[in-house]
Design a protein around this motif. Structure first.
Motif, short mmCIF file in Angstrom:
data_model
loop_
_atom_site.label_atom_id
_atom_site.label_comp_id
_atom_site.label_asym_id
_atom_site.label_seq_id
_atom_site.Cartn_x
_atom_site.Cartn_y
_atom_site.Cartn_z
N ARG A 19 36.84 18.91 48.76
CA ARG A 19 37.02 20.36 48.92
C ARG A 19 37.89 20.93 47.78
N HIS A 20 39.20 20.19 47.41
CA HIS A 20 40.00 20.59 46.64
C HIS A 20 39.67 20.62 45.25
N MET A 21 38.99 19.31 44.97
CA MET A 21 38.47 19.03 43.39
C MET A 21 37.39 20.20 43.51
N TRP A 22 36.59 20.78 44.00
CA TRP A 22 35.59 21.74 43.84
C TRP A 22 36.42 23.00 43.77
N LEU A 23 37.43 23.44 44.66
CA LEU A 23 37.99 24.40 44.55
C LEU A 23 38.91 24.69 43.03
N PHE A 24 39.44 23.60 42.71
CA PHE A 24 39.98 23.49 41.30
C PHE A 24 39.25 23.90 40.24
N ASP A 25 37.75 23.09 40.31
CA ASP A 25 37.02 23.38 39.29
C ASP A 25 36.41 24.65 39.36
N THR A 26 36.20 25.23 40.52
CA THR A 26 35.75 26.62 40.54
C THR A 26 36.68 27.60 40.03
N PHE A 27 37.94 27.70 40.24
CA PHE A 27 38.99 28.53 39.74
C PHE A 27 39.18 28.36 38.28
N PHE A 28 39.15 26.98 37.72
CA PHE A 28 39.19 27.09 36.19
C PHE A 28 38.05 27.73 35.79
N MET A 29 36.95 27.58 36.07
CA MET A 29 35.86 28.29 35.82
C MET A 29 35.79 29.71 35.79
N LYS A 30 36.30 30.23 36.86
CA LYS A 30 36.58 31.67 37.09
C LYS A 30 37.43 32.13 36.04
N ILE A 31 38.81 31.48 36.16
CA ILE A 31 39.72 32.22 35.19
C ILE A 31 39.27 32.31 33.74
N LYS A 32 38.41 31.25 33.36
CA LYS A 32 38.00 31.25 31.95
C LYS A 32 36.95 32.59 31.72
N ALA A 33 36.13 32.72 32.59
CA ALA A 33 35.20 33.81 32.52
C ALA A 33 35.86 35.03 33.10
N ALA A 34 36.83 35.14 33.54
CA ALA A 34 37.47 36.68 34.13
C ALA A 34 37.48 37.65 33.28
N GLU A 35 37.07 38.81 33.42
CA GLU A 35 37.37 40.07 32.57
C GLU A 35 39.04 40.18 32.84
N PRO A 36 39.59 40.97 31.83
CA PRO A 36 41.10 41.33 31.88
C PRO A 36 41.54 41.70 33.35
N TRP A 37 40.76 42.74 34.07
CA TRP A 37 41.22 43.28 35.38
C TRP A 37 41.12 42.34 36.26
N LEU A 38 40.38 41.35 36.23
CA LEU A 38 40.31 40.38 37.34
C LEU A 38 41.33 39.26 37.22
N LEU A 39 41.52 39.03 35.82
CA LEU A 39 42.71 38.18 35.70
C LEU A 39 44.01 38.69 36.29
N ASP A 40 43.92 40.06 36.04
CA ASP A 40 45.31 40.55 36.76
C ASP A 40 45.40 40.48 38.15
N VAL A 41 44.24 40.39 38.58
CA VAL A 41 44.09 40.19 40.13
C VAL A 41 44.34 38.84 40.44
N PHE A 42 44.07 38.03 39.76
CA PHE A 42 44.15 36.47 39.99
C PHE A 42 45.79 36.09 39.86
N TYR A 43 46.56 36.89 38.81
CA TYR A 43 47.68 36.63 38.58
C TYR A 43 48.56 37.18 39.72
N GLU A 44 48.16 38.33 40.40
CA GLU A 44 48.72 38.91 41.26
C GLU A 44 48.65 38.04 42.51
N TRP A 45 47.36 37.50 42.86
CA TRP A 45 47.29 36.59 44.08
C TRP A 45 48.26 35.20 43.91
N ALA A 46 48.54 34.83 42.52
CA ALA A 46 48.87 33.67 42.31
C ALA A 46 50.62 33.62 42.97
N ALA A 47 51.05 34.95 43.27
CA ALA A 47 52.56 35.02 43.37
C ALA A 47 52.53 34.32 44.95
N PRO A 48 53.58 33.53 45.24
CA PRO A 48 53.76 32.91 46.48
C PRO A 48 53.18 33.75 47.59
#
Ligand code: SF4
Length: 478
Positions: free
Chosen positions: A443-472
């Motif tokens: 499950r976690h291998m898949w999740l890490f793969d998935t989110f790295f692909m999403k980070i690479k493809a993210a538009e700037p506004w979505l990357l901002d959302v991802f950084y906000e979510w990354a706060a603890p």
């Protein structure tokens, strides 16, 4: 003269063909195959701007001793593991297993007619005192069940005892009660207001889905939980209640509706959790179980819906995503128990169970309900030192060290992830089962793969959302 040299790093080819590099600090870079060749053989051939980027991410250093870079690297690696070292910060107390729900996938709850399954007052007092044995300056004390509000008298006794002791201990303590909220009254809310208690409940989706997942005699589980949420919000404030959902077979067809329900109810977090493979749920696997691929499909659709709402300006965070994004985007680890090495089970979380024993994780006490009591650390009342030096705890630590676990040792995600020995024990009866075969790893291998692909493809506004979510996240360990 500056002569760049490569530091150790790992490579992973993602399912979409991109090459991901992860340095020893946990920083990442997407690399072309030419860049990989240059990194290996002649880093000086990389364009100077790219060299600077890769140096900032600890892929490159100046040749020679480069003491500064190496010191910084050591401190970055230490920050990633800091949460394990401060002592148990999450203390779950289980006053009773009694619950009005009779969920088929629930591992532990007991109907109101059953006797026993409730903690003794002396064990409750000992558990309440024990939380202070940890050196952690910030403690979360969470009451779980069953439904703790069916024994509000015990919850109140424990909170009052801890609060009294804390007048001299001066720790920062956060109380959480995980409940259906069916029993919640204004008087309970007043007590919770005085002690700043947060409530956590379960919402599996729209009314019909929730009531099917969580049967009560009157088939009114959803309506009563909603009434509890409304009461809590009116007396304790809008942010006083969080909710968790469990993905059942019934949920798989309804990802968008589930997310929409959370938006409709005004929640800002949704945790898309797969069904646990433990206990009663495991016995009912044929009826309730589903394949990883089915969960993945469900998760991706639900996540797209969460992103859709964020695009509309509605802030909604998916908690599993935030756990993964915290791991890969933040310097500081939020301390999600299941992905720590050594395992956070025991070292950063302890469960004081109604049966008088201390367990290293919620899943461990659930396993005990199915007859496997091997993960007990000791009796409630034993010193923290004795619990953490128990043979079971030693085995948990040994079985969760990425550097010594075949599979993890070579895994590019080893700085973010770790084997979960409690999970392996539940799935295979052996803490040291081959890690790559465990559901946890897949499950976690898949999740890490998935989110790295999403980070690479993210538009700037979505990357901002991802950084906000990354706060603890605040609720990651619940
Ligand atoms: S559990 Fe799996 S994904 Fe996690 S570090 Fe080990 S091998 Fe990698």
């Amino acid at each position: 003269m500056y002569e760049p040299a490569a530091l150790p790093y790992s490579l992973r080819k993602l399912p979409d063909g991109q090459i991901l590099g992860i340095s020893e600090s946990g920083d990442h870079a997407f690399l072309t195959s030419d860049e990989v060749v240059h990194l290996e053989n002649a880093p000086a051939k990389l364009p100077i701007e790219r060299q600077a980027e890769l140096k900032a991410r600890f892929f490159l250093t100046s040749s020679g001793k480069s003491i500064g870079t190496r010191r910084l690297l050591v401190s970055r690696k230490a920050a990633k593991r800091e949460t394990v070292q401060v002592g148990p910060a999450l203390h779950a107390i289980v006053p009773t297993l009694l619950c009005e729900h009779s969920c088929r996938y629930c591992q532990v709850s007991r109907s109101l007619e059953e006797i026993g399954h409730t903690i003794s007052v002396s064990d409750l007092d000992a558990a309440s005192d024990a939380v202070f044995e940890s050196r952690a300056p910030t403690l979360t004390v969470e009451y779980q069940g069953g439904d703790p509000l069916l024994r509000f008298d015990l919850v109140r006794r424990s909170i009052e005892r801890i609060a009294a002791k804390n007048s001299t201990e001066k720790r920062s303590i956060r109380f959480v009660v995980a409940s259906t909220l069916h029993q919640l009254t204004p008087e309970m809310c007043e007590f919770f207001r005085q002690h700043r208690v947060f409530l956590s409940t379960s919402i599996d989706g729209p009314s019909d889905l929730h009531n099917k997942n969580r049967p009560t005699p009157a088939r009114d589980a959803y309506e009563r939980t909603i009434a509890g949420i409304e009461l809590a919000r009116s007396l304790l404030g809008a942010g006083s209640v969080s909710a968790l959902m469990t993905t059942t077979k019934e949920s798989l067809r309804r990802p968008e509706e589930i997310v929409d329900e959370y938006v409709r109810l005004g929640f800002h977090d949704i945790f898309l959790r797969p069904l646990s493979a433990y206990g009663f749920a495991k016995r009912n696997q044929a009826v309730l179980g589903y394949q990883q691929a089915e969960f993945q499909q469900f998760y991706l659709k639900a996540l797209e819906r969460v992103i859709h709402w964020n695009r509309q300006g509605i802030p909604l965070r998916e908690v599993y995503a935030s756990i993964i994004l915290n791991k890969v985007l933040s310097t500081f680890d939020s301390g999600y128990v299941d992905l720590q090495s050594p395992s956070g089970a025991g070292l950063s979380a302890l469960v004081y169970n109604y049966d008088g024993y201390v367990y290293p994780a919620d899943e461990a006490r659930m396993l005990a309900e199915t007859g496997d009591k091997s993960l007990r650390l000791g009796r409630i009342g034993a010193s923290l030192k004795a619990l953490l030096e128990s043979e079971t705890q030693r085995q948990l630590v040994r079985a969760s060290l990425t550097d010594y676990t075949p599979g993890c040792r070579e895994c590019p995600y080893r700085l973010f992830c770790a084997p979960n020995p409690v999970d392996a024990k539940a799935q295979f009866g052996d803490m040291r089962a081959p890690v790559l075969m465990t559901e946890h790893c897949q499950r976690h291998m898949w999740l890490f793969d998935t989110f790295f692909m999403k980070i690479k493809a993210a538009e700037p506004w979505l990357l901002d959302v991802f950084y906000e979510w990354a706060a603890p996240p605040e609720c990651e360990a619940q």
